[in-house]
Design an enzyme around this catalytic site. Structure first.
Site, mmCIF file in Angstrom:
data_model
loop_
_atom_site.group_PDB
_atom_site.id
_atom_site.type_symbol
_atom_site.label_atom_id
_atom_site.label_comp_id
_atom_site.label_asym_id
_atom_site.label_seq_id
_atom_site.Cartn_x
_atom_site.Cartn_y
_atom_site.Cartn_z
ATOM 1 N N GLU A 27 -6.614 4.557 8.269
ATOM 2 C CA GLU A 27 -6.389 5.971 7.974
ATOM 3 C C GLU A 27 -7.612 6.600 7.323
ATOM 4 O OE1 GLU A 27 -1.614 5.157 7.557
ATOM 5 O OE2 GLU A 27 -2.816 5.449 5.745
ATOM 6 N N GLU B 40 -4.885 -4.910 10.801
ATOM 7 C CA GLU B 40 -3.850 -3.902 10.997
ATOM 8 C C GLU B 40 -4.102 -3.161 12.305
ATOM 9 O OE1 GLU B 40 -1.773 -2.379 7.104
ATOM 10 O OE2 GLU B 40 -3.683 -1.388 7.390
ATOM 11 N N SER C 5 3.849 -2.292 10.366
ATOM 12 C CA SER C 5 5.306 -2.309 10.544
ATOM 13 C C SER C 5 5.926 -3.652 10.150
ATOM 14 C CB SER C 5 5.680 -1.946 11.984
ATOM 15 O OG SER C 5 5.301 -0.612 12.279
ATOM 16 N N GLY D 224 3.110 2.099 10.795
ATOM 17 C CA GLY D 224 4.117 3.133 10.628
ATOM 18 C C GLY D 224 4.848 3.540 11.892
ATOM 19 N N LYS E 232 0.018 4.274 -0.226
ATOM 20 C CA LYS E 232 -0.632 5.426 0.404
ATOM 21 C C LYS E 232 -0.468 6.663 -0.491
ATOM 22 C CE LYS E 232 0.002 3.233 4.868
ATOM 23 N NZ LYS E 232 0.197 3.411 6.321
ATOM 24 N N ASN F 245 0.862 -1.185 0.000
ATOM 25 C CA ASN F 245 0.000 0.000 0.000
ATOM 26 C C ASN F 245 0.900 1.236 0.000
ATOM 27 O OD1 ASN F 245 -1.890 2.020 0.411
ATOM 28 N ND2 ASN F 245 -2.286 1.481 2.547
ATOM 29 N N HIS G 9 -9.416 1.153 5.283
ATOM 30 C CA HIS G 9 -8.137 1.262 5.980
ATOM 31 C C HIS G 9 -8.289 2.202 7.180
ATOM 32 C CE1 HIS G 9 -3.917 2.306 6.730
ATOM 33 N NE2 HIS G 9 -3.599 1.192 6.081
ATOM 34 N N GLY H 185 3.048 -1.294 4.265
ATOM 35 C CA GLY H 185 2.999 0.142 4.020
ATOM 36 C C GLY H 185 4.315 0.665 3.485
#
Length: 253
Positions: free
Chosen positions: A102, A170, A215, A176, A15, A13, A100, A236
């Site tokens: 986010e 996730e 991560s 991250g 992003k 991904n 997701h 990510g």
């Protein structure tokens, strides 16, 4: 293959990262993906929508699939700035990430909205990667399993199959941050999600892949991918570097 015969999926991904110069990453992954590894796993890259068509062209003739990061639930209409599943499919995308964390945090997406988007993905023949995960506070309160099971129960459409659905666990606090749950914690959540899937879709539950994200790096991928009921990874930042992404794929070599 995983122990249950599910074919692992390693998905990147990107992003909101990448310009046309980033196509070099796709080319490097293409060159570095050995035929032997490509026979064992599915490899997916989800770039920004601006790069989907170019990435499809760059990956043409290779085992690499391209996907979207988001979609609107409707097929068309007066939704300025949005992109439908049909549009993604028209560009050559085969998957799309749905819900997701986010998107949930920054764009206030709800479980009901995730459900609608998953239906939209199915409508256009895309495989929806439905994301679930708890915050650090929710985990510390001992509510992690309740949270992810509730997200799954609402988000997964009736009649979901392995062809149109992947689940991605996730933990929000691990995305991250460099932090990861213990293998025991991941196994507990994935087992609970598998149990919930069984209640939702019956026998098909054993065929649906549940991937882990948060991560994931070349250095921890093999350990994480060996956890029971983990059928791959949603990656990510490491997916933006071809060597790192290939290193994660190599967990299945």
């Amino acid at each position: 293959m995983t122990s249950a015969g599910r074919r692992p999926l390693v998905a990147g991904n990107w992003k909101m990262n990448g310009t046309r110069s980033s196509l070099a990453v796709v080319e490097s992954v293409r060159q570095g993906l050995t035929p032997e590894l490509a026979e064992r796993i599915d490899v997916l890259i989800c770039p920004p929508s601006t790069l989907i068509a170019s990435c499809v062209a760059a990956a043409y003739g290779s085992p690499i699939a391209i996907g979207g990061q988001n979609l609107h639930a409707k097929p068309n209409g007066a939704f300025t700035g949005s992109i439908s599943a049909e549009m993604l499919s028209d560009l050559g995308a085969r998957y799309v990430i749905v819900g997701h964390s986010e998107r949930r945090a920054y764009h206030h997406e709800t479980d009901d909205g995730v459900h609608a988007k998953a239906l939209g993905a199915r409508r256009a023949g895309l495989c929806g990667i439905i994301c679930v995960g708890e915050t650090k506070e929710e985990r510390e309160q001992g509510r992690a399993l309740d949270i992810v099971r509730a997200q799954l129960a609402i988000g997964v459409p009736k009649g979901a199959t392995a062809a149109d659905t992947v689940i991605a666990y996730e933990p929000v606090w691990a995305i991250g941050t460099g932090l990861t749950p213990t293998p025991k914690d991941i196994a507990e959540v994935h087992a609970s999600l598998r149990e919930m899937l069984d209640k939702l879709v019956g026998a098909e539950a054993e065929k649906i892949r549940i991937v882990y994200g948060g991560s994931v790096k070349p250095g921890n991928a093999r350990e994480l991918m060996s956890v029971e009921n983990v059928d791959g990874a949603l990656v990510g930042g490491a997916s933006l570097v071809a060597e790192d992404f290939l290193g994660i794929c190599a967990a299945y070599a």
